[in-house]
Scaffold this motif. Structure first.
Motif, short mmCIF file in Angstrom:
data_model
loop_
_atom_site.label_atom_id
_atom_site.label_comp_id
_atom_site.label_asym_id
_atom_site.label_seq_id
_atom_site.Cartn_x
_atom_site.Cartn_y
_atom_site.Cartn_z
N ALA A 41 1.11 -2.13 -6.71
CA ALA A 41 0.54 -3.30 -6.91
C ALA A 41 0.24 -4.01 -5.18
O ALA A 41 -0.89 -4.29 -5.30
N ALA A 42 1.98 -3.93 -4.52
CA ALA A 42 1.21 -5.04 -3.59
C ALA A 42 0.68 -4.56 -2.48
O ALA A 42 -0.33 -5.06 -1.49
N ALA A 43 0.53 -2.90 -2.33
CA ALA A 43 -0.57 -2.59 -1.36
C ALA A 43 -1.77 -2.30 -1.31
O ALA A 43 -2.83 -2.23 -0.64
N ARG A 44 -1.59 -2.34 -2.97
CA ARG A 44 -3.71 -2.52 -3.46
C ARG A 44 -4.02 -3.64 -2.92
O ARG A 44 -5.11 -3.89 -1.84
N GLU A 45 -3.09 -5.02 -2.81
CA GLU A 45 -3.35 -6.06 -2.59
C GLU A 45 -3.54 -6.76 -1.30
O GLU A 45 -4.22 -7.25 -0.65
N GLU A 46 -2.69 -5.94 -0.33
CA GLU A 46 -2.68 -5.70 0.84
C GLU A 46 -3.60 -5.37 1.36
O GLU A 46 -4.95 -5.68 2.47
N ALA A 47 -3.94 -3.99 1.09
CA ALA A 47 -4.66 -2.84 0.99
C ALA A 47 -6.31 -3.60 1.28
O ALA A 47 -8.03 -3.95 1.23
N ALA A 48 -6.33 -4.97 -0.15
CA ALA A 48 -7.86 -5.27 -0.42
C ALA A 48 -8.43 -6.57 0.52
O ALA A 48 -9.32 -7.27 -0.26
N THR A 49 -6.75 -7.34 0.98
CA THR A 49 -7.06 -7.84 1.63
C THR A 49 -7.01 -8.52 3.46
O THR A 49 -7.56 -9.37 3.59
N ARG A 50 -6.75 -7.58 3.77
CA ARG A 50 -6.47 -7.20 5.20
C ARG A 50 -7.92 -7.44 6.10
O ARG A 50 -9.19 -7.09 4.94
N ALA A 51 -7.97 -7.73 7.00
CA ALA A 51 -9.52 -7.54 7.66
C ALA A 51 -9.50 -6.06 8.34
O ALA A 51 -9.12 -5.84 9.50
N PRO A 52 -10.37 -5.26 7.65
CA PRO A 52 -10.72 -4.43 8.73
C PRO A 52 -11.47 -4.30 9.48
O PRO A 52 -11.80 -5.09 10.25
N GLY A 53 -11.62 -3.34 10.70
CA GLY A 53 -12.15 -3.18 11.82
C GLY A 53 -13.49 -2.75 12.09
O GLY A 53 -14.68 -3.02 12.67
N SER A 54 -13.42 -2.09 11.29
CA SER A 54 -15.09 -0.90 11.38
C SER A 54 -15.06 -0.61 9.63
O SER A 54 -14.09 -1.00 8.93
N GLY A 55 -16.47 -0.35 10.14
CA GLY A 55 -17.58 -0.12 8.56
C GLY A 55 -16.55 0.81 7.66
O GLY A 55 -16.49 0.95 6.46
N ALA A 56 -16.05 1.88 8.17
CA ALA A 56 -15.40 3.26 8.04
C ALA A 56 -13.91 2.81 8.05
O ALA A 56 -13.19 3.57 6.34
N GLU A 57 -13.43 1.50 8.53
CA GLU A 57 -11.81 1.28 7.92
C GLU A 57 -12.17 0.06 6.46
O GLU A 57 -11.03 0.42 6.03
N ALA A 58 -12.90 -0.28 6.52
CA ALA A 58 -13.58 -0.93 5.06
C ALA A 58 -13.55 0.17 4.55
O ALA A 58 -13.56 -0.17 2.73
N VAL A 59 -14.80 1.22 4.03
CA VAL A 59 -14.31 2.72 3.02
C VAL A 59 -12.95 3.39 2.87
O VAL A 59 -12.46 3.26 1.19
N ILE A 60 -11.91 3.05 3.67
CA ILE A 60 -10.84 3.59 3.05
C ILE A 60 -9.53 2.87 2.71
O ILE A 60 -9.51 2.58 2.62
N ALA A 61 -10.41 1.54 2.85
CA ALA A 61 -9.10 0.08 2.76
C ALA A 61 -9.44 0.48 1.15
O ALA A 61 -9.03 -0.43 0.29
N ALA A 62 -10.85 0.23 0.71
CA ALA A 62 -11.33 -0.11 -0.25
C ALA A 62 -10.66 1.64 -1.28
O ALA A 62 -10.80 0.89 -2.60
#
Length: 614
Positions: A41-62
């Motif tokens: 749950a903590a890992a999911r929350e971290e991914a949901a709230t961190r600032a990605p650097g690119s659209g591709a990084e946002a895809v993977i963060a999602a």
């Protein structure tokens, strides 16, 4: 729908003697489930709230915010930025030999896990190679997310290299698809697509990712994956609908439960089993519903339809109240719709109102989540008002004795495929996963294996996709606990369509057993040609097949061969004992047919037990 528990994934690596990476060895050690859940749950929350650097990084963060552990795919030009971001992700990636293999593996992974599988491909041919598997998932209501690369936005429509209108091509076979047009929004779009795939009636979704969008800069967090409010259905059914259906069940003399794939996908097997047992109502399933009710239970009549058991089809023909849960009444089940369950009032429970009375008229429509509605029906009927089913159950038992699933063997004749299936069934655990291709071998695997648990029969139903079995076994193996066995039954024609994925099983050192029921025909086509085309075997005889056991060795797998009955016991034992991918080339009776059989469009009760009865 309730959120199912998910087993640990396994993605073996050749570096470890047991085929596991260091991280996976740590995951295989016993851990406190609460601690593991909190960490996830903590890992999911971290991914949901961190600032990605690119659209591709946002895809993977999602994907990380959605808890995705594994994706299947094939790298390529337009999807390259996403793969670059994936390399630093917690999401494991299994590189498949072909995009069709990737989509089937993701499909099976999702079936086993109960969460959407994820597949990835580049633009143009990469995306179009996914279409068969996406259509397969759509027909079977399997939750899945496909991510496809696309040429840069300003080149769309110019017939650029490897450009295809992926959104247009896949619109008819997706639950919904998206064209990403904003680097700031692409992460939220991917999260929404993932959530939507498993909301309400499951299905595949797709996000098309232009290269400039994935290269584009963004610092916008992706947030938690959330489906649109309009897509979230009511779980509870209308009380008046429930009461009316309950009264019909109470008044029935010959009630019959028909459990479809929606019972499994809705995580309603516990409620379905309790309902049938409490009121002592016999049960038949559809093929996608196999495993929703234990086939060794006295109430279970196995599955119905074109090649279902004679006793299941007789029960459907004579029931006076059909309690159908999570089924779309496809033609392989119903035969001729006008003759389907001719004496029955139909109670139809489904979460998708579009399915109500689409094929079979519902006298009592009940729209809602399968598990929730079964609980509602249970409460509305009440134990004291249950129908008296003693004589009806006795009648079903008589049909079971009258139309047994048996076959004759002669030790001097070619091996019967049913014997091979039963031999592996007897040697494997009750909770083993069985995947199949499509054809006669699929029917024998469904008929002669005893299924006791949901999500253990993984096959292509509505689309009937040959070649599904091997990549599905890879997906199931990656999804399953290490101690769960995986076997795939394939036909020679079906296996040859995706045999290249054997290289993936070898590379990943996946412990799967592939059994090729080899009759040197496209067997089901040959059976229909014999029955309806005067035995004209046009383009169905495959007497040019390779030696699959030898070919398996060339891939690096272990090959075995069955030619006669005396081979079966030793080969079964050796193939299952081998720690890695093995292929059994089982040469079976080329003239063996699948029976019972209901001719296309005929009544279920008019099933044939031999060709001269068709």
């Amino acid at each position: 729908m309730s959120e199912p528990a998910t087993p640990d994934a396994a993605s073996p690596d050749e570096g470890d003697p047991e085929g596991r990476t260091d991280d996976e060895q740590e995951r295989s050690e016993p851990t406190d489930s609460t601690e593991t859940s909190e960490e996830a749950a903590a890992a999911r929350e971290e991914a949901a709230t961190r600032a990605p650097g690119s659209g591709a990084e946002a895809v993977i963060a999602a994907l990380e915010a959605a808890g995705v552990e594994t994706a299947f795919g094939v790298q390529g030009g337009a999807i390259m930025p996403v793969y670059d971001a994936l390399s630093a992700s917690t999401v494991d990636h299994v590189t498949m030999a072909h995009e069709q293999g990737a989509v089937h593996a993701a499909d099976a992974y999702g079936i086993v896990r109960g969460d959407p599988g994820v597949c990835m491909a580049t633009s143009g041919p990469g995306a179009t190679n996914l279409v068969t598997g996406i259509a397969d998932a759509s027909m079977d209501s399997d939750a899945m997310l496909a991510l496809t690369g696309q040429v840069p936005s300003d080149m769309v429509g110019s017939d650029a290299f490897q450009e295809t209108d992926t959104v247009g091509v896949t619109a008819p076979v997706t639950k919904h698809n998206y064209f990403a047009n904003d680097s700031d929004e692409v992460g939220r779009t991917v999260g929404e697509a993932f959530a939507l795939a498993n909301t309400g009636r499951p299905g595949p979704t797709l996000v098309d990712l232009p290269k400039d969008i994935t290269f584009g800069e963004t610092d916008r967090p992706v947030g938690e994956p959330t489906a649109p409010d309009r897509a979230v259905p009511d779980l509870e059914a209308d009380e008046e609908q429930v009461e009316a259906a309950a009264r019909a069940i109470q008044n029935a003399e010959r009630p019959l439960c028909l459990f479809g794939g929606g019972v499994i996908k809705g995580d309603a097997t516990e409620q379905a089993r309790a309902f049938a047992r409490e009121f002592e109502i016999p049960v038949v399933t559809t093929m996608p519903g196999i495993g929703s009710f234990p086939e060794d239970d006295d109430l279970c009549l196995s599955w119905a339809g074109m090649h279902g058991t004679g006793y299941a089809n007789m029960a459907i023909t004579h029931t006076d109240c059909l309690i159908a849960v999570g089924t779309r009444f496809d033609d392989r089940l119903t035969g001729g719709v006008d003759t389907f369950a001719p004496e029955a009032e139909v109670v139809h429970v489904d979460i998708d109102p579009a399915e109500i009375s689409k094929n079979v008229h519902a006298d009592y429509p009940v729209i809602g989540d399968a598990a929730t509605v079964l609980d509602q029906l249970d409460a509305a009927i009440g134990y004291g008002d249950a129908p008296d089913t003693e004589s009806w159950c006795a009648q079903c038992d008589e049909w079971r004795e009258e139309y047994p699933m048996d076959y004759a063997i002669d030790p001097d004749e070619p091996v019967k495929p049913q014997f091979v299936v039963e031999a592996f069934d007897a040697a494997m655990d009750d909770d083993a996963y069985v995947t199949t291709g499509v054809g006669q071998h699929q029917m024998w695997a469904a008929q002669y294996w005893t299924y006791r648990e949901p999500r253990t029969f993984v096959s292509s139903h509505g689309l009937g996709t040959m070649g599904y079995g091997l990549p599905a076994a890879i997906g199931a193996r990656v999804a399953a606990d290490d101690d769960r066995e995986v076997i795939s039954f394939e036909g020679d024609g079906s296996f040859l369509m995706t045999i290249q994925e054997l290289s993936v099983a070898v590379r990943e050192n996946l412990d799967i057993t592939v059994v090729v029921l080899n009759n040197e025909y496209i067997g089901m086509v040959r059976q229909w040609q014999d029955a309806f085309f005067e035995g004209n075997h046009m383009a169905s005889q495959y007497d040019w097949m390779p030696e699959f056991d030898t070919l398996a060795e060339a891939f690096g797998a272990k090959g075995f061969r069955i030619d006669e009955y005396d081979d079966v016991e030793d080969v079964v034992e050796a193939a299952l004992a081998y720690d890695g991918p093995s292929v059994v080339d089982a040469h079976i009776d080329p003239e063996e047919n699948v029976y019972p059989m209901v001719a296309s469009g005929a009544a279920n009760g008019q099933f044939a037990l031999a060709e001269d009865q068709l």
